[in-house]
Design a protein around this motif. Sequence first.
Motif: not given
Length: 208
Positions: A89-118
């Motif tokens: 369901r789309p509501d389930v996928r919204v949560l899944a996408v946000l959760d996956a992005l959060l976990r990805f950024k936690l796993d790649n904190r220095p890289l993502m912080l550098a890229l988003e600030n660039a």
Amino acid sequence: MSGVRKERADAVRNREAVLAAAARLFADHGGPERVSMDDIAQAAGVGKGTLFRRFGDRTGLVRALVEQRTERLRAQVVSGPPPLGPGARPDVRVLAVLDALLRFKLDNRPLMLALENADVGSPYQNEAYELWHAQLMALLAEVRGHRDADFLAHALLAAVRSDLIEHLVRAGKSPGELCEGTAALVRAVLGGADSPEAGKVEEKGEAG
């Protein structure tokens, strides 16, 4: 005859060697800002000129490394199994996408912080942000209609900005607390869905 030029095998090998060397050095030194292009060229066994021609600068190298790591996550969202991929369901996928992005950024904190600030200190001026925003906007439009979908997609992505994640982690928040907070925000945005399926994403060791 195709107009697409196939990349030379040695160029492919050099690119992979550079990305592997950069990933290792960034991890060893705690972030891209502590590693020079000279260090990366030497570790990869390529000339500095080759490095600059291929990636432009250190930000270009960080961007290429992030794109490499997000390729699997993007594929899961586009054509993978539920809950990230089509079929849930789309509501389930919204949560899944946000959760996956959060976990990805936690796993790649220095890289993502550098890229988003660039990009002038803004994460909004990069291609990856546009991709995730479009995906969330489409899902939100299915759940709530088109009227606020654009704004709400921006608002949800703001909750997983790398600078906010960094601030919260430094303040002592655990990954579990961040995931729970993200789920609560999604439920609130979607109208407080009562279904256990809508408020829960299967635990994963690593997103993407």
